[in-house]
Write an enzyme that holds these catalytic residues in place. Structure first.
Site, PDB file in Angstrom:
ATOM      1  N   TYR A   1      -1.572   0.532  10.457  1.00 56.55           N
ATOM      2  CA  TYR A   1      -1.724  -0.233   9.214  1.00 56.55           C
ATOM      3  C   TYR A   1      -0.529   0.048   8.288  1.00 56.55           C
ATOM      4  CZ  TYR A   1      -3.716  -1.058   4.492  1.00 56.55           C
ATOM      5  OH  TYR A   1      -3.945  -1.437   3.189  1.00 56.55           O
TER       6      TYR A   1
ATOM      7  N   SER B   1       0.830  -1.203   0.000  1.00 58.05           N
ATOM      8  CA  SER B   1       0.000   0.000   0.000  1.00 58.05           C
ATOM      9  C   SER B   1       0.867   1.256   0.000  1.00 58.05           C
ATOM     10  CB  SER B   1      -0.878   0.015   1.253  1.00 58.05           C
ATOM     11  OG  SER B   1      -1.552   1.253   1.351  1.00 58.05           O
TER      12      SER B   1
HETATM   13  N1  LIG Z   1      -8.793  -0.486  -1.153  1.00 55.18           N
HETATM   14  C1  LIG Z   1      -7.793   0.342  -0.990  1.00 55.18           C
HETATM   15  O1  LIG Z   1      -7.981   1.554  -1.089  1.00 55.18           O
HETATM   16  C2  LIG Z   1      -6.395  -0.152  -0.678  1.00 55.18           C
HETATM   17  C3  LIG Z   1      -5.396   0.798  -0.582  1.00 55.18           C
HETATM   18  C4  LIG Z   1      -4.114   0.382  -0.334  1.00 55.18           C
HETATM   19  C5  LIG Z   1      -3.841  -0.955  -0.202  1.00 55.18           C
HETATM   20  N2  LIG Z   1      -4.816  -1.869  -0.289  1.00 55.18           N
HETATM   21  C6  LIG Z   1      -4.442  -3.289  -0.139  1.00 55.18           C
HETATM   22  O2  LIG Z   1      -4.802  -3.998  -1.310  1.00 55.18           O
HETATM   23  C7  LIG Z   1      -5.197  -5.320  -0.973  1.00 55.18           C
HETATM   24  C8  LIG Z   1      -6.583  -5.600  -1.530  1.00 55.18           C
HETATM   25  O3  LIG Z   1      -7.479  -4.639  -0.994  1.00 55.18           O
HETATM   26  P1  LIG Z   1      -9.050  -4.630  -1.320  1.00 55.18           P
HETATM   27  O4  LIG Z   1      -9.469  -3.235  -1.172  1.00 55.18           O
HETATM   28  O5  LIG Z   1      -9.287  -5.364  -2.573  1.00 55.18           O
HETATM   29  O6  LIG Z   1      -9.581  -5.464  -0.062  1.00 55.18           O
HETATM   30  P2  LIG Z   1     -10.943  -6.234   0.198  1.00 55.18           P
HETATM   31  O7  LIG Z   1     -11.952  -5.894  -0.793  1.00 55.18           O
HETATM   32  O8  LIG Z   1     -11.243  -6.053   1.646  1.00 55.18           O
HETATM   33  O9  LIG Z   1     -10.496  -7.747  -0.026  1.00 55.18           O
HETATM   34  C9  LIG Z   1      -9.615  -8.345   0.859  1.00 55.18           C
HETATM   35  C10 LIG Z   1      -9.493  -9.812   0.538  1.00 55.18           C
HETATM   36  O10 LIG Z   1      -8.701 -10.442   1.550  1.00 55.18           O
HETATM   37  C11 LIG Z   1      -9.336 -11.626   1.972  1.00 55.18           C
HETATM   38  N3  LIG Z   1      -9.017 -11.956   3.362  1.00 55.18           N
HETATM   39  C12 LIG Z   1      -9.281 -11.233   4.458  1.00 55.18           C
HETATM   40  N4  LIG Z   1      -8.910 -11.904   5.557  1.00 55.18           N
HETATM   41  C13 LIG Z   1      -8.407 -13.062   5.137  1.00 55.18           C
HETATM   42  C14 LIG Z   1      -7.859 -14.178   5.803  1.00 55.18           C
HETATM   43  N5  LIG Z   1      -7.759 -14.234   7.133  1.00 55.18           N
HETATM   44  N6  LIG Z   1      -7.441 -15.221   5.066  1.00 55.18           N
HETATM   45  C15 LIG Z   1      -7.546 -15.196   3.721  1.00 55.18           C
HETATM   46  N7  LIG Z   1      -8.048 -14.165   3.031  1.00 55.18           N
HETATM   47  C16 LIG Z   1      -8.473 -13.114   3.740  1.00 55.18           C
HETATM   48  C17 LIG Z   1     -10.779 -11.292   1.863  1.00 55.18           C
HETATM   49  O11 LIG Z   1     -11.575 -12.438   1.860  1.00 55.18           O
HETATM   50  P3  LIG Z   1     -12.845 -12.543   2.886  1.00 55.18           P
HETATM   51  O12 LIG Z   1     -13.611 -11.295   2.771  1.00 55.18           O
HETATM   52  O13 LIG Z   1     -13.583 -13.730   2.459  1.00 55.18           O
HETATM   53  O14 LIG Z   1     -12.285 -12.637   4.275  1.00 55.18           O
HETATM   54  C18 LIG Z   1     -10.813 -10.536   0.538  1.00 55.18           C
HETATM   55  O15 LIG Z   1     -10.894 -11.399  -0.551  1.00 55.18           O
HETATM   56  C19 LIG Z   1      -5.102  -5.409   0.538  1.00 55.18           C
HETATM   57  O16 LIG Z   1      -3.889  -5.972   0.882  1.00 55.18           O
HETATM   58  C20 LIG Z   1      -5.153  -3.966   0.987  1.00 55.18           C
HETATM   59  O17 LIG Z   1      -4.472  -3.789   2.216  1.00 55.18           O
HETATM   60  C21 LIG Z   1      -6.105  -1.490  -0.531  1.00 55.18           C
END
Ligand SMILES: NC(=O)c1ccc[n+]([C@@H]2O[C@H](COP(=O)([O-])OP(=O)(O)OC[C@H]3O[C@@H](n4cnc5c(N)ncnc54)[C@H](OP(=O)(O)O)[C@@H]3O)[C@@H](O)[C@H]2O)c1
Ligand SMILES: Cc1cc2nc3c(=O)[nH]c(=O)nc-3n(C[C@H](O)[C@H](O)[C@H](O)COP(=O)(O)OP(=O)(O)OC[C@H]3O[C@@H](n4cnc5c(N)ncnc54)[C@H](O)[C@@H]3O)c2cc1C
Lengths: 446, 245
Positions: free
Chosen positions: B151, B138
């Site tokens: 975080y 991130s």
């Molecule tokens: N969205 C943003 O603005 C943003 C910004 C910077 C970085 N990021 C990073 O980018 C990545 C993807 O983000 P996103 O926004 O797509 O997140 P998201 O929609 O919340 O998806 C997160 C994924 O992680 C899985 N997950 C959560 N806990 C888990 C566990 N214990 N074991 C296995 N899988 C697990 C979830 O599955 P379940 O729901 O089934 O648990 C889901 O598929 C993350 O690493 C996040 O930190 C996101």
């Protein structure tokens, strides 16, 4: 524990009215609908159908719940989560030779919204509403249970949910039959039509030969030319007449800002209507057309609702029974044009038989829909007068477009209301499921 | 492409897996909830992924599940080629300050356990002579910032780890791709006010896929965030103390 809800303000496609409430948005419809009052999809209903009844009510935005769950290549049976958009279904299935059995005039709707409004399309005279093609629904009802319903199982609940505006339960999954099409292109024909009688006759005549028909009416034309417009007919093109390539993705344009109020005067509407009518220079056009141009001409322009400016707009859609002399439709258009009603768009369509949705809009007759801007003092009275005429003619209005109808008027045009309310009371005795519209029209309390 | 995706059930992982599916790629999914796994695999199959889309249970909070899940993937795919990790946890600074137990989970999942998972992948890829490991870190890890102190610190560690992998193992054929999303509209950020340059998961997925194919070591998505973070990194300490960003 359901995902966190946050405060926000809601409005429909007409951008009027605006309501405050709590929203939940998540991929997980099952968790988020526990305890919610209402679901909403892409908010293409015009008025208050998808708005919370009060600031403490939670509305679930379903659009992230968009997985396809099962598809049978032989029968076309598709099961999907309720938030998947028609845009996505078309993108995925059109090139493979499949199309939804019924499509509205925009692709920016969700499956859940298509069921809850029991939408109809250009093929209503032959195929009925979307609900006729739904096999089964997975529903979260008011007491929290999740129930699979269909014509075989909890039939009453199933039929009340088709066209039930989200008031019988939260639709989690929809199973319906996709249709095989010979090619992804449309063979279309359009004709310039001189007046209402010719328009209705044209629709009737085309109904036998064409699976899809619709008319556009110049709402500013009066007298002799009342009801003049363009009649459009179409069918899926056969492979030998269609281009060998799939239809290209059409470029979309965006309305960059909210238009100022004065942009929308009588003159600009008149110009638009005249142009649209005379653009059709020839009396008749034929050819192979892009499916988007045929089904979704307005989708070319993203956020076109901003054109109506700050005060927003509404659509009035009613269906009026057939009559030998087209009296009901003529009196309606007369009242509309003489009452100062002006509209960019007015769509006319003959409806086929009533379907199984308990509160679905279509019934045999002529459906007329027009968009017009909201005016603080005038709109309510104008809609009242239109409704009084519709009641006198034995017609009814379409809930998903409605913003201004009064409870007593709705009751007068809906003989089916008691049956619908009985099903609602049975499944939701405490009245947990409600919308701003159900408070306004069905007597729900806050 | 043959890809293992951890996090395909939601957000950017879902968008990315769908892009791969539409190309007819071979997919294997890792997730901790069985029903989610099954429904997501079904969705990807209908969208065109090679059938069947394989699945194995794998919980980012339980490192003991990593090796068996990757073994299953390896067996079914006939060897690992590309592994993508989008799974991760997020909490606002406020939530994490309030709830140390949740903070521990986020720190553990986003740093220690993600790294342990990647170590399992690294060994397997190197044993085959190389492959691609794409991990979502991130922009929160680029600088200590008020809204993402906790975080962001986990993501900072993760970014450093990915950088180190690239330096040490690129020559041996391991392509480490570190994705640094700015604000992207997914379930993770629902309810937060989107800043300018907020991204859509589909657009992010397209960029990431290109980076995975090329083996780009560091990708900012949306790309504008490269310049935003460049500016933030160059701000003096007294300015960082003042601003809320
Ligand atoms: N969205 C943003 O603005 C943003 C910004 C910077 C970085 N990021 C990073 O980018 C990545 C993807 O983000 P996103 O926004 O797509 O997140 P998201 O929609 O919340 O998806 C997160 C994924 O992680 C899985 N997950 C959560 N806990 C888990 C566990 N214990 N074991 C296995 N899988 C697990 C979830 O599955 P379940 O729901 O089934 O648990 C889901 O598929 C993350 O690493 C996040 O930190 C996101
Ligand atoms: C340009 C344009 C053209 C249109 N053309 C047509 C047309 O040709 N024919 C036609 O029939 N309609 C037409 N419509 C109306 C539109 O099809 C309906 O309003 C449709 O319901 C919108 O779907 P949505 O996903 O946006 O639903 P929303 O507007 O978000 O919601 C509509 C209703 O459905 C309910 N609902 C939505 N999702 C769920 C769910 N998962 N569970 C329970 N209830 C739910 C809501 O509570 C609300 O009552 C048109 C609208 C526009 C803007």
């Amino acid at each position: 524990m359901p995902p966190e809800a946050y405060h926000t303000s809601f409005s429909g496609w007409g951008r009027y009215p605006v309501a405050e409430g709590l929203e939940i948005k998540s991929e997980d419809l099952v968790r988020s609908t526990a305890g919610a009052a209402l679901c909403r999809g892409l908010a293409r209903s015009y008025g208050d159908s998808s708005l919370p009844a009060c600031a403490n009510d939670t509305v679930v935005d379903t659009t992230m719940a968009d997985r396809l769950l099962a598809f049978d290549q032989d029968s076309g049976l598709l099961r999907a989560e309720a938030g998947v958009s028609l845009l996505e279904l078309n993108r995925l299935f059109l090139r493979g030779g499949w199309f939804v059995p019924v499509s509205p005039g925009t692709q920016f709707v969700t499956l859940g919204g298509m069921v809850a409004s029991d939408i109809h399309g250009k093929n209503h005279h032959v195929d009925g509403c979307f609900g006729e093609h739904v096999r089964s629904l997975r529903l979260r009802v008011a007491d929290g249970r999740i129930i699979e319903c269909s014509d075989e199982q909890e039939q009453e609940l199933f039929r009340a949910t088709l066209g039930g505006m989200g008031l019988t339960g939260h639709i989690l999954e929809v199973e319906f039959r996709m249709r095989r099409i010979p090619s992804p292109w449309i063979r279309g024909e359009s004709h310039r039509i001189a007046n209402l009688d010719a328009m209705v006759a044209g629709l009737k005549e085309a109904a036998g030969a064409w699976p899809m028909t619709v008319g556009w009416v110049d709402c500013l034309a009066r007298g002799e030319s009342l009801g003049r417009g363009i009649l459009m007919k179409g069918c899926w093109a056969e492979p030998d007449e269609a281009p060998g390539t799939p239809p290209p993705t059409k470029r979309r344009f965006r309305v960059p800002f909210q238009f100022p109020g004065f942009a929308l005067c009588r003159a600009s509407m008149k110009a638009f209507n005249l142009l649209y009518y005379y653009k059709h220079i020839q009396r008749e056009k034929r050819g192979i057309v892009h499916p988007d141009a045929f089904f979704y001409p307005l989708d070319m322009l993203d956020d076109w609702n901003l054109i109506y400016g700050r005060r927003g707009f509404t659509q009035y859609q009613c269906v009026l029974p057939h009559a030998e002399d087209n009296g009901p439709a003529r009196r309606f258009l007369d009242l509309f044009t003489s009452g100062g009603g002006m509209a960019f768009l007015c769509v006319i369509k003959d409806c086929g038989p009533e379907g199984k949705g308990m509160l679905s809009f279509p019934r045999p007759g002529i459906s007329i829909a027009m968009d017009f801007p909201v005016h603080r003092e005038k709109t309510q009275g104008f809609v009242d007068r239109l409704n009084e005429l519709v009641i006198a003619e034995g017609g009814r209005i379409y809930l998903t477009k409605d913003t201004f109808t009064r409870e007593e008027h709705f009751r007068a045009m809906e003989s089916r209301l008691d049956a619908f309310n009985a099903v609602r009371r049975k499944w939701d005795p405490q009245g947990k499921l409600r919308s701003a519209q159900s408070v306004r029209l069905l007597g729900d309390t806050i | 492409m043959k890809a293992v995706v951890m996090g395909a059930t939601k957000g950017m992982g879902r968008a990315l897996a769908r892009l791969l599916a539409e190309r007819g790629d071979r997919l294997f999914l890792l997730e901790h909830l069985p029903e989610e796994l099954e429904r997501t695999a079904g969705d990807l199959e209908i969208r065109g992924a090679e059938r069947p889309v394989g699945t194995a249970l794998c919980d980012l909070l339980k490192p003991e599940t990593f090796a068996p899940a990757l073994d299953a993937a390896e067996r079914e795919l006939g060897g690992l080629e590309t592994v993508i990790v989008t799974a991760g946890l997020f909490g606002t600074q406020e939530q994490l300050e309030r709830d140390p137990q949740f903070a521990a989970q986020v720190l553990l999942a986003d740093f220690t356990n993600t790294v342990l998972f990647c170590e399992e992948v690294r060994k397997r890829l190197l044993a085959r002579g190389g492959g691609t490991l794409c991990v979502f870190s991130s922009v929160a890890g680029e600088r200590g910032r008020k809204p993402v102190v906790l975080y962001g610190s986990a993501k900072a560690g993760l970014s450093r780890y990915m950088e180190g992998l690239d330096h040490k193992f690129r020559a041996a054929g391991l392509r480490a791709v570190c994705v640094k999303p700015g604000f992207v509209k997914t379930g993770m950020t629902v309810g937060l006010k989107p800043p300018p340059f907020a991204g859509e998961p589909q657009d992010v997925a397209r960029r990431v896929l290109r980076a995975v194919e090329r083996g780009t070591p560091e990708v900012y998505v949306p790309p504008m965030w490269r310049w935003v973070m460049c500016a933030i990194r160059s701000l003096p300490r007294f300015a960082m103390r003042r601003i809320g960003f």
